[in-house]
Design a protein around this motif. Structure first.
Motif, PDB file in Angstrom:
ATOM      1  N   PRO A  68       0.823  -1.218   0.000  1.00 37.31           N
ATOM      2  CA  PRO A  68       0.000   0.000   0.000  1.00 37.31           C
ATOM      3  C   PRO A  68       0.851   1.260   0.000  1.00 37.31           C
ATOM      4  N   SER A  69       0.314   2.305  -0.575  1.00 37.92           N
ATOM      5  CA  SER A  69       0.961   3.606  -0.546  1.00 37.92           C
ATOM      6  C   SER A  69       0.347   4.391   0.609  1.00 37.92           C
ATOM      7  N   LEU A  70       1.184   4.904   1.484  1.00 39.94           N
ATOM      8  CA  LEU A  70       0.694   5.612   2.668  1.00 39.94           C
ATOM      9  C   LEU A  70       1.108   7.069   2.600  1.00 39.94           C
ATOM     10  N   GLY A  71       0.128   7.969   2.502  1.00 41.94           N
ATOM     11  CA  GLY A  71       0.385   9.401   2.529  1.00 41.94           C
ATOM     12  C   GLY A  71       1.280   9.896   1.410  1.00 41.94           C
TER      13      GLY A  71
ATOM     14  N   SER B 177       4.438   8.626  -1.609  1.00 45.27           N
ATOM     15  CA  SER B 177       5.650   7.813  -1.578  1.00 45.27           C
ATOM     16  C   SER B 177       5.281   6.382  -1.223  1.00 45.27           C
ATOM     17  N   ALA B 178       5.875   5.436  -1.934  1.00 44.08           N
ATOM     18  CA  ALA B 178       5.589   4.021  -1.681  1.00 44.08           C
ATOM     19  C   ALA B 178       6.368   3.561  -0.455  1.00 44.08           C
ATOM     20  N   GLN B 179       5.658   2.971   0.484  1.00 39.69           N
ATOM     21  CA  GLN B 179       6.291   2.425   1.680  1.00 39.69           C
ATOM     22  C   GLN B 179       5.872   0.979   1.809  1.00 39.69           C
ATOM     23  N   ALA B 180       6.791   0.105   2.131  1.00 38.84           N
ATOM     24  CA  ALA B 180       6.468  -1.315   2.299  1.00 38.84           C
ATOM     25  C   ALA B 180       5.753  -1.535   3.616  1.00 38.84           C
ATOM     26  N   SER B 181       4.837  -2.468   3.615  1.00 29.41           N
ATOM     27  CA  SER B 181       4.138  -2.853   4.832  1.00 29.41           C
ATOM     28  C   SER B 181       5.127  -3.488   5.797  1.00 29.41           C
ATOM     29  N   GLU B 182       4.897  -3.352   7.089  1.00 24.94           N
ATOM     30  CA  GLU B 182       5.790  -3.955   8.070  1.00 24.94           C
ATOM     31  C   GLU B 182       5.798  -5.470   7.969  1.00 24.94           C
ATOM     32  N   GLU B 183       4.735  -6.069   7.434  1.00 18.82           N
ATOM     33  CA  GLU B 183       4.640  -7.516   7.356  1.00 18.82           C
ATOM     34  C   GLU B 183       5.141  -8.065   6.029  1.00 18.82           C
ATOM     35  N   THR B 184       5.560  -7.208   5.097  1.00 18.52           N
ATOM     36  CA  THR B 184       6.009  -7.674   3.796  1.00 18.52           C
ATOM     37  C   THR B 184       7.509  -7.481   3.679  1.00 18.52           C
ATOM     38  N   GLY B 185       8.208  -8.535   3.310  1.00 16.18           N
ATOM     39  CA  GLY B 185       9.650  -8.475   3.157  1.00 16.18           C
ATOM     40  C   GLY B 185      10.043  -7.995   1.772  1.00 16.18           C
ATOM     41  N   SER B 186      11.324  -7.897   1.513  1.00 16.60           N
ATOM     42  CA  SER B 186      11.814  -7.360   0.255  1.00 16.60           C
ATOM     43  C   SER B 186      11.511  -8.253  -0.944  1.00 16.60           C
TER      44      SER B 186
END
Length: 71
Positions: free
Chosen positions: A44-47, A50-59
């Motif tokens: 998800p894109s938050l605010g 800028s694209a930010q990875a979810s805390e539960e999703t790895g690289s």
């Protein structure tokens, strides 16, 4: 090893543990044996756009279970 989600057209979604190199290959459904495609969900894109990875999703796009020590 990471856990990935797959979707069987006959039986629905399931999870399986696979090597990263195999993550995009179809996986056999544990119930019927048919080839199932990997379920890919974008982060998800938050605010501010800028694209930010979810805390539960790895690289590698894998989900982490509680208590993992890899990240």
């Amino acid at each position: 090893m990471p856990v990935y989600d797959y979707a069987c057209a006959e039986c629905g979604n399931f999870e399986t543990v696979r090597r990263i190199a195999e993550r995009d290959e179809p996986a056999p459904c544990p119930q019927c044996g048919n080839a199932a495609a990997r379920v890919v969900i974008g982060a998800p894109s938050l605010g501010g756009g800028s694209a930010q990875a979810s805390e539960e999703t790895g690289s590698y796009g894998m989900r982490h279970r509680g208590g993992c020590s890899c990240c």
